[in-house]
Design a protein around this motif. Sequence first.
Motif, PDB file in Angstrom:
ATOM      1  N   ALA A  47     -25.393  71.110 146.140  1.00 46.87           N
ATOM      2  CA  ALA A  47     -26.314  70.692 147.192  1.00 46.87           C
ATOM      3  C   ALA A  47     -26.992  69.370 146.837  1.00 46.87           C
ATOM      4  CB  ALA A  47     -27.357  71.780 147.428  1.00 46.87           C
ATOM      5  N   ILE A  48     -27.407  69.224 145.582  1.00 46.98           N
ATOM      6  CA  ILE A  48     -28.058  67.987 145.131  1.00 46.98           C
ATOM      7  C   ILE A  48     -27.115  66.802 145.278  1.00 46.98           C
ATOM      8  CG2 ILE A  48     -28.987  66.785 143.111  1.00 46.98           C
ATOM      9  CD1 ILE A  48     -30.020  69.518 142.138  1.00 46.98           C
ATOM     10  N   ASP A  49     -25.888  66.973 144.802  1.00 47.68           N
ATOM     11  CA  ASP A  49     -24.922  65.878 144.845  1.00 47.68           C
ATOM     12  C   ASP A  49     -24.518  65.547 146.274  1.00 47.68           C
ATOM     13  OD1 ASP A  49     -25.089  65.874 142.128  1.00 47.68           O
ATOM     14  OD2 ASP A  49     -23.136  66.817 141.773  1.00 47.68           O
ATOM     15  N   ARG A  50     -24.429  66.573 147.127  1.00 51.01           N
ATOM     16  CA  ARG A  50     -24.032  66.333 148.514  1.00 51.01           C
ATOM     17  C   ARG A  50     -25.097  65.537 149.255  1.00 51.01           C
ATOM     18  NH1 ARG A  50     -19.968  67.850 151.028  1.00 51.01           N
ATOM     19  NH2 ARG A  50     -19.448  69.306 149.374  1.00 51.01           N
ATOM     20  N   ARG A  51     -26.351  65.879 149.007  1.00 51.37           N
ATOM     21  CA  ARG A  51     -27.426  65.131 149.666  1.00 51.37           C
ATOM     22  C   ARG A  51     -27.445  63.673 149.209  1.00 51.37           C
ATOM     23  NH1 ARG A  51     -30.393  70.049 148.943  1.00 51.37           N
ATOM     24  NH2 ARG A  51     -31.239  69.275 146.955  1.00 51.37           N
ATOM     25  N   ALA A  52     -27.141  63.448 147.931  1.00 49.66           N
ATOM     26  CA  ALA A  52     -27.148  62.086 147.394  1.00 49.66           C
ATOM     27  C   ALA A  52     -25.879  61.317 147.747  1.00 49.66           C
ATOM     28  CB  ALA A  52     -27.311  62.128 145.873  1.00 49.66           C
ATOM     29  N   GLY A  53     -24.828  62.033 148.099  1.00 50.59           N
ATOM     30  CA  GLY A  53     -23.566  61.376 148.418  1.00 50.59           C
ATOM     31  C   GLY A  53     -22.768  60.954 147.203  1.00 50.59           C
ATOM     32  N   ARG A  54     -23.215  61.379 146.013  1.00 52.48           N
ATOM     33  CA  ARG A  54     -22.526  61.045 144.759  1.00 52.48           C
ATOM     34  C   ARG A  54     -23.043  61.983 143.667  1.00 52.48           C
ATOM     35  NH1 ARG A  54     -26.058  57.859 141.672  1.00 52.48           N
ATOM     36  NH2 ARG A  54     -27.912  57.211 142.847  1.00 52.48           N
ATOM     37  N   PRO A  55     -22.342  62.079 142.547  1.00 51.84           N
ATOM     38  CA  PRO A  55     -22.810  62.962 141.468  1.00 51.84           C
ATOM     39  C   PRO A  55     -24.098  62.434 140.841  1.00 51.84           C
ATOM     40  CG  PRO A  55     -20.473  62.449 141.224  1.00 51.84           C
ATOM     41  CD  PRO A  55     -21.022  61.504 142.246  1.00 51.84           C
ATOM     42  N   VAL A  56     -25.191  63.126 141.034  1.00 53.84           N
ATOM     43  CA  VAL A  56     -26.466  62.739 140.420  1.00 53.84           C
ATOM     44  C   VAL A  56     -27.042  63.863 139.566  1.00 53.84           C
ATOM     45  CG1 VAL A  56     -27.047  61.059 142.210  1.00 53.84           C
ATOM     46  CG2 VAL A  56     -27.756  63.445 142.486  1.00 53.84           C
ATOM     47  N   SER A  57     -26.611  65.108 139.815  1.00 53.71           N
ATOM     48  CA  SER A  57     -27.077  66.216 138.985  1.00 53.71           C
ATOM     49  C   SER A  57     -26.416  66.126 137.617  1.00 53.71           C
ATOM     50  CB  SER A  57     -26.726  67.556 139.640  1.00 53.71           C
ATOM     51  OG  SER A  57     -25.318  67.738 139.680  1.00 53.71           O
ATOM     52  N   ASN A  58     -27.021  66.775 136.619  1.00 56.24           N
ATOM     53  CA  ASN A  58     -26.443  66.757 135.278  1.00 56.24           C
ATOM     54  C   ASN A  58     -25.032  67.338 135.276  1.00 56.24           C
ATOM     55  OD1 ASN A  58     -28.741  65.613 134.160  1.00 56.24           O
ATOM     56  ND2 ASN A  58     -29.666  67.589 133.639  1.00 56.24           N
ATOM     57  N   ARG A  59     -24.868  68.473 135.976  1.00 54.36           N
ATOM     58  CA  ARG A  59     -23.545  69.083 136.033  1.00 54.36           C
ATOM     59  C   ARG A  59     -22.570  68.228 136.818  1.00 54.36           C
ATOM     60  NH1 ARG A  59     -24.192  75.647 136.860  1.00 54.36           N
ATOM     61  NH2 ARG A  59     -25.415  76.050 134.977  1.00 54.36           N
TER      62      ARG A  59
END
Length: 326
Positions: free
Chosen positions: A231-243
Amino acid sequence: MAIYHLSASIIGRSDGRSAVAASAYRAGADMTDPDTGTRHDYTRKRGVRATFMELPEGAPDWATDRPSLWNAVHAKETRKNSRLSREIRVALPAELDAEAQARLVRTWARDHLAAAGIVADIAIHEPSREGDDRNTHAHIMTTLRRFDGATVDGWAKGAARDLNDKAFLENLRASWETAQNAALEAAGSTARVDHRTLAAQHEDALAAGDDLLAAVLNRPPEPHLGVSAQAIDRRAGRPVSNRGRALAEVRETRTRLMTAYDTARRAAVFIATTTAGLVDRVSGARSETGHPIARMFGLGRHAATVADTVPEPSRPSPDDDTPSPS
């Protein structure tokens, strides 16, 4: 290069999830959750290439309708910790055309899910805008309870617990490998997939004398992303979470390693066949052991016979486009 990807997860009430919402999203449908009255309209969702359902023999007529099926599941599984569905996600080989991809996943679902007495609700998704352009994949939502025509509501008394056995899930993984490889062979492709762990493939590469492939396979498996990180990465449109960043790094490294290996192996084939040919023409004698570079790749004396089986560069596993609210 065809890749192997099959993952399975549970959609349950204890996580605050809805099978109705999940099915609507994956199928690009308009459905209303009977528990909350919330309407889930995803008819404008892009990227849903095809949807279909595979049902077991003797399934009631209402089960052929997607909203009716999942509404009935919600009505039956009422405990706060009830499990509503198992979702299976699979990558579809880029070497197959759209028709062959659909036939592959539909036939596999019929033979291994519907044949086991459960419904398979299938949606084929095109690649996401942020993902690999060959990353076509399928979401398969299955019921967790068989049907029983002798009951008032049509459902069996209890959940199909035998389908939770490790052996059943391992059989699904192995059968998906077999189905993909058969489809690839039928399409005239030399690409193949392997459902085994990296460790098992590493041992096989060593046994075959392919030291370089063994080195490539001596890497950590992909980390699990998880719903929250998705969900975090989808909202940002790119990998931003640690995982998400860790997963992106592992996939990028895998792609570079396999690209390097493919290039090196093709070079080895060229070197081995060219030098062996020169020896044959000059001396009229054939080496029984082959070129040392060919041996390093486990190619043996007649390296030319395997030249066409060298895989294309690897690509990422399918994006998990699960919406966080469902």
